[in-house]
Design an enzyme around this catalytic site. Structure first.
Site, short mmCIF file in Angstrom:
data_model
loop_
_atom_site.label_atom_id
_atom_site.label_comp_id
_atom_site.label_asym_id
_atom_site.label_seq_id
_atom_site.Cartn_x
_atom_site.Cartn_y
_atom_site.Cartn_z
N ASN A 1 0.83 -1.20 0.00
CA ASN A 1 0.00 0.00 0.00
C ASN A 1 0.87 1.25 0.00
O ASN A 1 1.56 1.53 0.99
CB ASN A 1 -0.91 0.03 1.23
CG ASN A 1 -1.67 1.34 1.35
OD1 ASN A 1 -2.62 1.59 0.63
ND2 ASN A 1 -1.22 2.21 2.26
N GLU A 2 0.91 1.96 -1.13
CA GLU A 2 1.45 3.31 -1.27
C GLU A 2 2.96 3.41 -1.13
O GLU A 2 3.49 4.54 -1.07
CB GLU A 2 0.76 4.28 -0.30
CG GLU A 2 -0.74 4.41 -0.54
CD GLU A 2 -1.44 5.43 0.32
OE1 GLU A 2 -2.57 5.82 0.00
OE2 GLU A 2 -0.84 5.84 1.34
N ASN A 3 3.68 2.31 -1.11
CA ASN A 3 5.13 2.41 -0.93
C ASN A 3 5.84 2.96 -2.17
O ASN A 3 6.80 3.73 -2.05
CB ASN A 3 5.71 1.05 -0.55
CG ASN A 3 5.17 0.55 0.77
OD1 ASN A 3 4.46 1.27 1.47
ND2 ASN A 3 5.48 -0.69 1.12
N SER B 1 -0.27 -0.43 -4.83
CA SER B 1 -1.49 0.37 -5.00
C SER B 1 -1.30 1.66 -4.22
O SER B 1 -1.04 1.61 -3.02
CB SER B 1 -2.72 -0.39 -4.49
OG SER B 1 -3.88 0.40 -4.59
N HIS C 1 -5.06 6.64 -5.77
CA HIS C 1 -5.64 7.03 -4.50
C HIS C 1 -5.80 8.55 -4.57
O HIS C 1 -4.87 9.25 -4.96
CB HIS C 1 -4.73 6.66 -3.33
CG HIS C 1 -4.52 5.19 -3.16
ND1 HIS C 1 -3.74 4.66 -2.14
CD2 HIS C 1 -4.98 4.12 -3.86
CE1 HIS C 1 -3.73 3.34 -2.23
NE2 HIS C 1 -4.47 3.00 -3.28
#
EC number: 3.2.1.25
Length: 900
Positions: free
Chosen positions: A462-464, A511, A537
């Site tokens: 997630n978002e890395n 993501s 996102h």
């Protein structure tokens, strides 16, 4: 696989022996003794459990979730803890093996059986199976588990890393406003337990799962798994059997799918092994004949969720599960092959049918994994997802790989699961020790999860990736190129594992990300938020979230949202009534979103009236108004926040839906995914959830039933040509015929009678499409929008209402609230012990009509937070459990008088 008599006899002649035997399971759940490192804090705890729950149950601490206890109890996470108990074995005759089996250990712990060290755990996401054959004894035995402080362990590993590599691994710590801990990226534990922007810090230790001693005589059938594949017109199912055994032997396995008339068996030779810790993995592949073609499993809203019973037996040991048959494909072809710069599609096909993902994001249901209510909460939340027409949920990468029951229940309800690996908002070590630990974690969990029909994609984190390119952190002596190199090393290895273990389930690196474009760029895109690829996102609190043209037009929006506050009825269960003020110390410490105290006010009062008590203050000055922060106004403010959230989520979601099968000249659009952040809460606080911690639906969750409806009408004011635009949305896999759209214009001062009505007849609306309707209704200037309410209603060929959309003014503060109706509950009828019908009446338009019940209940109303534009409406209360109610238990209000 059918085995001929000759083959069976061949195996029988050469087998050493066939053992059916019997096994004994010793359950170690129940009472354990716990103590702190210096023995000054001790008591009797419960397994499954955790140290916070045990300290609370023992009366040593208050409820960790109440008030400011999340700040007062930090000493617990900084200490080491020991758990121990005794257990008695009364029969060890003919025993050939004994295993200590622990589903999960939280997290850094050493396990001793009868004084001998048998295990050192280092990963919360892995089960442990430990050979204790030569350690246990007849009669009394003891087991001790010594837990290290997760906080201190993470700090120590971070310090060691920095000494070796010359730089820290960002982020060093959570933002101060989280009131959390540091370096969670150095421990394989649920990352949110160190705090997040929607939750407190409770770095638990304990055994949150089953723990048993398994004693067997011959072999132990531990589990089975399967993978389905559809190829060349036939279904193939590969079963994998997980068996512990000692010595060479031949075992007969049997697989039955009774409803399909399938019964297959085979014999397998298990080779001799010196270590009982070595499992024997055996694979049986079945090809289902076409005469037994299974029914396909479909997502919610597209068909039935057919699941078949599967019965597997081995040596008298029987296990049963559910299996579904579906295909999944992630389509990422070029939007325009002649103009590749327009980007790629990003959407899923289920059983060859394109599906628009309509859903939300899932965080853990509790700060305490072993909470006895978690199963019921999980089912209620997934019921709530399906109830409002969602078909997808994303399991966010900072929590847990969820329980098998979660994925089964999602399959049962038709909820597609987007599964993150458990890496979130951080960079992680790339030492061989860490990567091997992560590989084992991913291999086990992807294998376990992928058998469930609901799962459609795995995402690496997630978002890395976005964090690297967005320069989220300052990292001395650690360049962006070094960060990219380490990132790619870790996730390419994890991707390789996931693709090998679950070859039929798509895998994406992160993501948000750009899907296959990211892979073509080497694993990290230059711009992971490129709307022409993959998923995005989107969060922006400095724009007007009630305007359609505010939003981007991506292929897939897998996260977006805005905060709201729980109502007073929820909050007062978790804070003192004296703390029910916007900026009280307790409320302030529960707001973990940086800047959230100010931005929530700015967003709300961009649309809703500033209280008269604030004088002539402008929107930008509202945070300085003392009345806003008073107890007198807090309930009204919470209601306003839910109004704001509901319209913001509605507008953004329907913006995405209207771009299904539609692209701009630049190639933007073909949007096939809208999954808002977030579904649920881990405590009572201002968060992005649409269901609060007490399992009460917020206004936005009721609105979700409307904006996620398979067939919907959506209207907005297009200020480029001052025209009312109406879109028809059809997510059904079939055409709609002979549709009528009725568009009404109501004036606030004209009661319930429209001042203008237009009606449109449409011959057909294609499957899976978005169609625009030119209404011809215009307005000369933006201020006119506040004078009217626009109602668009969709009817089928029989005149039955399918869907209704109400466009409320952007600037509601310009409307005279005294023109709103006086809404009342005129009657309440008990249908049965779980169902009540309410009759609601009004004399004029009643916007954001809100029904409450004094007595708490688990369930929902058939509608709430609605705009009442007729004199009478019937609303049904549906409870999960029996509840005794009468008319006096209910209240109703609207934008004029709610919490005034």
């Amino acid at each position: 696989m059918r085995t001929s008599l000759v083959v069976c006899l061949f195996w029988l002649l050469f087998q050493l022996h066939t053992t059916h035997g019997y096994n004994t399971l010793v359950n170690l759940a129940g009472n354990w003794e716990f103590s702190s490192s210096n023995k000054t804090v001790n008591g009797t705890g419960t397994v499954p459990g955790d140290i916070y729950s045990d300290l609370y149950a023992s009366g040593i601490i208050d409820n960790p979730l109440f008030g400011e206890n999340h700040l007062n109890l930090k000493w617990i996470a900084e200490d080491d803890w020991t758990y121990s108990r005794k257990f008695r074995l009364i029969d060890l005759d003919d025993t050939v093996g004994a295993f200590l089996e622990i589903e999960s250990v939280d997290t850094i712990a050493t396990v001793y059986v009868n004084g001998q060290k048998v295990l050192h755990s280092r990963n919360q996401f892995l089960p442990y199976h430990v050979n204790v054959t030569d350690i246990i004894a007849l009669g009394e035995n003891d087991i001790t588990i010594k837990f290290k402080s997760s906080v201190k362990y993470a700090e120590k590993r971070a310090d060691e890393y920095k000494k070796i590599f010359g730089h820290s691994l960002p982020p060093d710590c959570n933002p101060d406003i989280y009131h959390g801990e540091c370096h969670q990226n150095f421990i394989r534990k649920a990352q949110y337990s160190f705090a997040w922007d929607w939750g407190p810090s409770f770095p638990t230790v304990g055994i949150p799962s089953t723990i048993t001693i398994n004693i067997y005589r011959g072999q132990y059938f531990h589990d089975f798994n399967w993978k389905t594949r559809f190829a060349h017109g036939k279904w193939k199912v590969a079963f994998e059997f997980d068996t512990f055994h000692y010595g060479a032997r031949t075992i007969e396995y049997s697989v039955q799918i009774p409803e399909l008339g399938i019964k297959e068996s085979d014999y397998y030779r298990l080779s001799a092994t010196k270590s009982l810790q070595t499992r024997s993995k055996n694979i049986m592949s079945l090809s289902i004949p076409m005469e037994h073609e299974p029914e396909r499993w479909w997502p919610n809203g597209m068909g039935e969720q057919k699941l078949y019973d599967v019965v597997v037996s081995m040596g008298g040991q029987v296990k049963e599960k559910k299996i579904g048959f579906k295909t999944v494909e992630l389509v990422q072809d070029l939007i325009d092959p002649k103009k590749p710069e327009k980007g790629r599609n990003f959407y899923f096909k289920i059983n060859d049918e394109p599906v628009f993902l309509k859903g939300t994001n899932w965080i853990p249901v509790s700060m305490f994994r072993s909470d006895r209510e978690n199963i019921a909460k999980t089912e209620f939340l997934l019921d709530s997802v399906a109830e409002v027409g969602m078909n997808a949920i994303r399991v966010w990468g900072g929590g847990f790989y969820e329980s098998n029951h979660f994925y089964y229940y999602a399959s049962k309800k038709g909820i597609l699961v987007w599964q993150d690996l458990m890496f979130a908002c951080a960079l992680y070590p790339t030492t061989e020790e860490f990567i091997q630990n992560a590989e084992e974690e991913v291999s086990y969990n992807v294998d376990r999860i992928s058998q469930h029909t609901s799962v459609i994609v795995f995402s690496g984190n997630n978002e890395n990736e976005a964090a690297i390119r967005g320069h989220w952190w300052k990292a001395s002596n650690y360049t962006e190129s070094q960060q990219v190199k380490d990132y790619v090393l870790l996730y390419q290895r994890l991707a390789k594992i996931a693709k090998k273990v679950a070859p039929t389930i798509p895998f994406i690196m992160s993501s948000p990300s750009n899907g296959v474009e990211t892979e073509e760029e080497g694993g990290v895109s230059k711009n992971p938020y490129d709307v022409r690829y993959g998923d995005i996102h989107y969060y922006n609190e400095f724009v007007n979230l009630w305007r359609d043209d505010t939003y981007l037009t991506p292929r897939c929006a897998s996260e977006y949202g805005v905060q709201s506050y729980p109502m007073k009825e929820t909050m007062l269960n978790w804070i003192n009534e004296s703390d029910w003020e916007y900026t009280s110390k307790a409320m302030f410490h529960r707001q973990h979103h940086p800047g959230g105290i100010a931005t929530n006010l700015l967003m709300i009062f961009q649309h809703l009236p500033i209280p008269a008590e604030c004088g002539s203050k402008s929107v930008s000055d509202v945070p300085s108004c003392k009345y806003i922060s008073s107890a007198s106004y807090m309930s009204r403010l919470a209601y306003f926040s839910q109004v704001h959230q509901s319209i913001a989520l509605k507008t953004q979601t329907l913006h995405y839906r209207r771009f299904r099968n539609t692209t701009t000249n630049e190639g933007l659009g073909n949007t096939m995914c809208a999954m808002y952040w977030q579904l649920n809460d881990v405590w009572a606080a201002p968060t992005w959830s649409t269901i609060d911690f007490e399992q009460n639906w917020k206004m936005a969750h009721y609105e979700a039933r409307r904006f996620f409806s398979n067939v919907a009408v959506y209207s907005f004011a297009d200020e480029t040509d001052f025209n009312l635009k109406v879109f028809l949305l059809n997510d059904n896999p079939y055409l709609l015929h002979n549709i009528t759209v009725n568009v009404q214009m109501l004036s606030w001062g004209n009661g319930l009678d429209p001042i203008l009505t237009n009606e449109f007849h449409i011959d057909s609306v294609p499957a899976g499409s978005s169609e625009v309707l030119k209404t011809g209704i215009t307005f000369s200037k933006i201020t006119e929008l506040s004078e009217y309410l626009y109602v668009s209603t969709l009817y089928d060929s029989s005149g039955v209402k399918i869907h209704e959309d109400v466009l409320v003014p952007d600037f509601l503060f310009e409307v005279d609230f005294n023109t709103f109706g006086d809404v009342q509950i005129s009657d309440v009828q008990r249908i049965d012990e779980k169902t009540y019908d309410l009759t609601i009446t009004t004399d004029r338009v009643s916007p954001f009509t809100w029904i409450t019940c004094k007595k708490p209940f688990t369930g929902w109303f058939s509608d709430n937070g609605f705009h009442m534009i007729q004199r009478l409406r019937k609303i049904r209360l549906i409870a999960k459990f029996e509840v005794d109610l009468e008319k006096s238990d209910f209240t109703v209000c609207n934008l004029k008088n709610c919490y005034v």
